[in-house]
Design an enzyme around this catalytic site. Structure first.
Site, PDB file in Angstrom:
ATOM      1  N   ASN A  11       0.922  -1.152   0.000  1.00 58.41           N
ATOM      2  CA  ASN A  11       0.000   0.000   0.000  1.00 58.41           C
ATOM      3  C   ASN A  11       0.958   1.196   0.000  1.00 58.41           C
ATOM      4  OD1 ASN A  11      -2.618   0.990   2.412  1.00 58.41           O
ATOM      5  ND2 ASN A  11      -2.457   1.417   0.249  1.00 58.41           N
ATOM      6  N   CYS A  78      -5.358   6.067   8.041  1.00 57.57           N
ATOM      7  CA  CYS A  78      -4.735   5.106   7.136  1.00 57.57           C
ATOM      8  C   CYS A  78      -3.793   4.236   7.957  1.00 57.57           C
ATOM      9  CB  CYS A  78      -3.978   5.844   6.038  1.00 57.57           C
ATOM     10  SG  CYS A  78      -3.164   4.704   4.918  1.00 57.57           S
ATOM     11  N   CYS A 217      -4.681  -2.789   2.996  1.00 56.49           N
ATOM     12  CA  CYS A 217      -5.347  -1.657   3.653  1.00 56.49           C
ATOM     13  C   CYS A 217      -5.341  -1.952   5.150  1.00 56.49           C
ATOM     14  CB  CYS A 217      -6.772  -1.522   3.125  1.00 56.49           C
ATOM     15  SG  CYS A 217      -7.763  -0.316   4.029  1.00 56.49           S
TER      16      CYS A 217
HETATM   17  N1  LIG Z   1      -9.122   4.737   1.466  1.00 58.97           N
HETATM   18  C1  LIG Z   1      -9.300   4.847   2.884  1.00 58.97           C
HETATM   19  C2  LIG Z   1      -8.132   5.464   3.595  1.00 58.97           C
HETATM   20  C3  LIG Z   1      -6.838   4.706   3.440  1.00 58.97           C
HETATM   21  C4  LIG Z   1      -6.818   3.378   4.160  1.00 58.97           C
HETATM   22  C5  LIG Z   1      -5.438   2.774   4.118  1.00 58.97           C
HETATM   23  N2  LIG Z   1      -4.989   2.272   2.906  1.00 58.97           N
HETATM   24  C6  LIG Z   1      -5.124   1.896   5.309  1.00 58.97           C
HETATM   25  O1  LIG Z   1      -4.050   1.283   5.265  1.00 58.97           O
HETATM   26  O2  LIG Z   1      -5.856   1.892   6.301  1.00 58.97           O
HETATM   27  C7  LIG Z   1     -10.562   5.656   3.203  1.00 58.97           C
HETATM   28  O3  LIG Z   1     -11.044   6.410   2.339  1.00 58.97           O
HETATM   29  O4  LIG Z   1     -11.051   5.548   4.328  1.00 58.97           O
END
Ligand SMILES: N[C@@H](CCC[C@H](N)C(=O)O)C(=O)O
Length: 275
Positions: A11, A78, A217
């Site tokens: 990521n 994140c 994520c």
């Molecule tokens: N796209 C997510 C925020 C990012 C999450 C991330 N990649 C993680 O590792 O938690 C959102 O819009 O909430």
């Protein structure tokens, strides 16, 4: 503009050092930076700013992680980003010690540097929001709605006829926008072979709000660990989650979810804004 590039289980993020909060980041700049052909290429941007230069930053952390999705949207948290952020702070000599509090829009998260090179982050308590649904292709799928500061729908594919490997996530699965008015990150998981010492072992893929499919994520992995344990009515336990970008360990309790995994900074350079 100075930048660094890093990732946590693939990521990936552009880091923008901005200690004095002088940078006016906008949607266009974030989208250009994250563009896979025109820009550096990333799933999101982490602006590294001193909390004293960020309105509304928690008072108990020296540094604030100003996170933006690749589409430029500003969101709460994140989980992989916060480990990469901690790694960057340490490599730049901006923090010392084993424990580093990091301010985010979802509150302060404590990052701990482990002896094996991984980083554990206290992601705070999971918040169960109920049950919702989504549609992948033509197939309706139920999921557990969980907030880890940001919204998730964790869907067990058992009994749906779908497999994690076979999913097409090029299009965003059609979630219930009444349930998730701010959008949602959608995780699809299924059991893997049991691992000694763990209460669950699953693998998953994710479609992230504001990004698309990503290789990992962190907040989604926490949500899946919570949902996987709930299937056997447990609110605590140790879970291994495999994602396309690697493996993470999750320790769940009602008070906090601890997420442990790798984080690396892979490049530093200068970005020329094409504006
Ligand atoms: N796209 C997510 C925020 C990012 C999450 C991330 N990649 C993680 O590792 O938690 C959102 O819009 O909430």
């Amino acid at each position: 503009m100075a930048f660094a590039k890093g990732h946590g289980t693939e990521n990936d993020f552009v880091l923008l050092p901005d200690p004095d909060g002088l940078l006016e980041l906008d949607v266009r700049m974030v989208a250009e930076l994250c563009h896979r052909h025109r820009g550096i290429g990333a799933d999101g941007v982490l602006r590294v700013v001193r909390s004293t230069h960020f309105d509304g930053a928690p008072a108990d952390a020296e540094w604030f992680m100003d996170y933006r999705n690749a589409d430029g949207s500003i969101v709460e948290m994140c989980g992989n980003g916060v480990r990469v952020f901690a790694r960057f702070l340490r490599e730049e000599g901006l923090v010392d010690g084993r424990h580093v509090p990091i301010g985010t829009r979802a509150g302060t998260k404590l990052a701990t540097f482990e002896d094996d090179g991984t980083i554990t982050v206290d992601m705070g308590p999971p918040q169960l929001l109920g049950i919702s649904h989504t549609t992948v292709g033509e197939t309706p799928v139920m999921g557990t709605a969980i907030s880890m500061g940001n919204p998730h729908l964790a869907c067990d594919l058992a009994g749906t006829g779908l497999s994690v490997a076979g999913l097409s996530l090029l299009e965003e699965p059609e979630y219930d926008a009444d349930f998730f008015p701010e959008g949602v990150n959608q995780e699809f998981y299924t059991d893997s072979e049991p691992l000694p010492g763990y209460d669950a072992h699953v693998h998953m893929r994710v479609h992230e709000r504001g990004v698309g499919e990503t290789r990992s994520c962190g907040t989604g992995i926490c949500a899946v660990a919570v949902a996987a344990l709930r299937r056997s009515e447990r609110d605590s336990g140790a879970v291994v989650v495999d994602v396309p970008g690697g493996r993470l360990h999750v320790d769940v309790s009602p008070e906090r979810v601890l997420l442990r995994g790798p984080a690396v900074v892979v490049a530093r350079g200068t970005w020329n804004d094409p504006r």
